[in-house]
Scaffold this motif. Sequence first.
Motif, short mmCIF file in Angstrom:
data_model
loop_
_atom_site.label_atom_id
_atom_site.label_comp_id
_atom_site.label_asym_id
_atom_site.label_seq_id
_atom_site.Cartn_x
_atom_site.Cartn_y
_atom_site.Cartn_z
N ALA A 127 0.84 -1.20 0.00
CA ALA A 127 0.00 0.00 0.00
C ALA A 127 0.88 1.25 0.00
O ALA A 127 1.98 1.25 0.55
CB ALA A 127 -0.92 0.01 1.22
N LEU A 128 0.38 2.29 -0.63
CA LEU A 128 1.03 3.60 -0.63
C LEU A 128 0.09 4.60 0.02
O LEU A 128 -1.08 4.69 -0.35
CB LEU A 128 1.34 4.05 -2.05
CG LEU A 128 1.94 5.47 -2.17
CD1 LEU A 128 3.40 5.47 -1.71
CD2 LEU A 128 1.84 5.99 -3.59
N LEU A 129 0.62 5.35 1.00
CA LEU A 129 -0.15 6.42 1.63
C LEU A 129 0.52 7.74 1.27
O LEU A 129 1.66 8.00 1.67
CB LEU A 129 -0.20 6.23 3.14
CG LEU A 129 -0.92 7.33 3.93
CD1 LEU A 129 -2.38 7.47 3.50
CD2 LEU A 129 -0.85 7.05 5.44
N ALA A 130 -0.17 8.58 0.52
CA ALA A 130 0.33 9.88 0.10
C ALA A 130 -0.24 10.96 1.00
O ALA A 130 -1.44 10.99 1.26
CB ALA A 130 -0.05 10.16 -1.36
N LEU A 131 0.62 11.85 1.50
CA LEU A 131 0.19 12.90 2.42
C LEU A 131 0.50 14.28 1.85
O LEU A 131 1.61 14.54 1.41
CB LEU A 131 0.91 12.77 3.77
CG LEU A 131 0.68 11.50 4.57
CD1 LEU A 131 1.71 10.43 4.21
CD2 LEU A 131 0.78 11.77 6.06
N SER A 132 -0.50 15.16 1.87
CA SER A 132 -0.29 16.53 1.40
C SER A 132 -1.46 17.41 1.81
O SER A 132 -2.61 16.97 1.81
CB SER A 132 -0.15 16.57 -0.13
OG SER A 132 0.01 17.89 -0.58
N THR A 133 -1.14 18.64 2.16
CA THR A 133 -2.17 19.68 2.29
C THR A 133 -1.85 20.84 1.36
O THR A 133 -2.50 21.87 1.40
CB THR A 133 -2.26 20.21 3.73
OG1 THR A 133 -0.99 20.75 4.12
CG2 THR A 133 -2.66 19.11 4.70
N SER A 134 -0.83 20.66 0.50
CA SER A 134 -0.39 21.73 -0.40
C SER A 134 -1.39 21.93 -1.52
O SER A 134 -2.06 21.00 -1.96
CB SER A 134 0.98 21.38 -0.98
OG SER A 134 1.94 21.18 0.04
N VAL A 135 -1.45 23.16 -2.01
CA VAL A 135 -2.30 23.48 -3.15
C VAL A 135 -1.64 22.95 -4.41
O VAL A 135 -0.43 23.10 -4.61
CB VAL A 135 -2.52 24.99 -3.26
CG1 VAL A 135 -3.35 25.33 -4.49
CG2 VAL A 135 -3.17 25.52 -2.01
N LEU A 164 -5.14 13.87 2.81
CA LEU A 164 -5.02 15.03 1.93
C LEU A 164 -5.84 16.23 2.39
O LEU A 164 -6.78 16.09 3.17
CB LEU A 164 -5.48 14.65 0.51
CG LEU A 164 -4.82 13.42 -0.11
CD1 LEU A 164 -5.56 13.02 -1.39
CD2 LEU A 164 -3.34 13.67 -0.38
N GLY A 165 -5.46 17.38 1.86
CA GLY A 165 -6.26 18.59 2.03
C GLY A 165 -7.41 18.60 1.05
O GLY A 165 -7.42 17.86 0.06
N PRO A 166 -8.41 19.45 1.28
CA PRO A 166 -9.61 19.45 0.44
C PRO A 166 -9.36 19.93 -0.99
O PRO A 166 -10.17 19.65 -1.89
CB PRO A 166 -10.55 20.41 1.18
CG PRO A 166 -9.63 21.32 1.93
CD PRO A 166 -8.47 20.45 2.35
N ASP A 167 -8.25 20.62 -1.23
CA ASP A 167 -7.97 21.13 -2.57
C ASP A 167 -7.13 20.19 -3.42
O ASP A 167 -6.84 20.50 -4.57
CB ASP A 167 -7.25 22.49 -2.47
CG ASP A 167 -8.11 23.56 -1.82
OD1 ASP A 167 -9.35 23.54 -2.04
OD2 ASP A 167 -7.58 24.41 -1.09
N ASN A 168 -6.74 19.06 -2.86
CA ASN A 168 -5.94 18.08 -3.62
C ASN A 168 -6.85 17.21 -4.49
O ASN A 168 -6.88 15.98 -4.34
CB ASN A 168 -5.13 17.21 -2.66
CG ASN A 168 -4.12 17.98 -1.85
OD1 ASN A 168 -4.15 17.95 -0.63
ND2 ASN A 168 -3.23 18.70 -2.51
N LEU A 169 -7.56 17.84 -5.40
CA LEU A 169 -8.60 17.12 -6.15
C LEU A 169 -8.04 16.02 -7.03
O LEU A 169 -8.60 14.92 -7.10
CB LEU A 169 -9.41 18.12 -6.98
CG LEU A 169 -10.11 19.23 -6.18
CD1 LEU A 169 -10.88 20.16 -7.11
CD2 LEU A 169 -11.04 18.64 -5.14
N ALA A 170 -6.96 16.30 -7.75
CA ALA A 170 -6.40 15.29 -8.64
C ALA A 170 -5.91 14.08 -7.85
O ALA A 170 -6.10 12.94 -8.26
CB ALA A 170 -5.26 15.90 -9.46
N LEU A 171 -5.31 14.33 -6.71
CA LEU A 171 -4.85 13.22 -5.87
C LEU A 171 -6.02 12.43 -5.30
O LEU A 171 -5.97 11.20 -5.23
CB LEU A 171 -3.97 13.75 -4.74
CG LEU A 171 -2.49 13.98 -5.07
CD1 LEU A 171 -1.80 14.71 -3.93
CD2 LEU A 171 -1.79 12.66 -5.38
N GLN A 172 -7.06 13.13 -4.89
CA GLN A 172 -8.24 12.44 -4.37
C GLN A 172 -8.80 11.48 -5.41
O GLN A 172 -9.16 10.33 -5.10
CB GLN A 172 -9.32 13.45 -3.98
CG GLN A 172 -8.97 14.30 -2.77
CD GLN A 172 -10.01 15.36 -2.51
OE1 GLN A 172 -11.20 15.16 -2.74
NE2 GLN A 172 -9.58 16.52 -2.06
#
Length: 211
Positions: A127-135, A164-172
């Motif tokens: 599994a891969l867990l990606a973390l970000s809150t960056s725009v 993720l942050g709410p603006d990470n749409l592509a990652l979501q």
Amino acid sequence: MTLLTEPLAFSTGSAEAAGSGAVAMAQALAAHRAVFDQLEAQAAPLAEMAERLTACLSAGGKLLLCGQGASVPLARYLAGRLAGRSARGRRPLAVLALSADGVPWGDGDGLDLYARQVRGLGRPGDALLALSTSVEPAAAGAPTLLLNAVQAAREEGLSILGLLGPDNLALQQACHLSLLTPAAAQVHQQEAQMFLGHLLCGLIEVGLGLG
């Protein structure tokens, strides 16, 4: 040389400064509470993510974590918590934070930094867990460090998760499952991200019978 014969006097600040500090703290606490009051909406995806990672680790798979920006040290911290030995002396888990150091993994513009590590270390069932809150970049479809990692994970057959942050749409959209921090100033998103990360680690330990 002149010797000091009197004790030094240090100012503790004026009443006005103290009042400003109290106002600033009250405002920060209010913003913090407003964010954390919204986190209950993540209870169901949190439980599902913990179940997926528990199943992955119990089946002999490993968890790879990678962060972007301020989430880089959090990825390392969460990996250390799970991979290390706790105060209860439990066995370490197969969890690794991917290196954020550009040597020797990265080529060219460095956007393959994590992707190359995923291809080298990841196996089907991991599994891969990606973390970000960056725009994310303004250009639609622009490649990013984490998006490239997620694409590599997909091609290697890994389960792809996001914190993720709410603006990470592509990652979501690229992840199979994501935990999302509420819309807020980035500092409060980062506080919420750490809280969710702590909960996730605790649930994994309980799920593996180590809690």
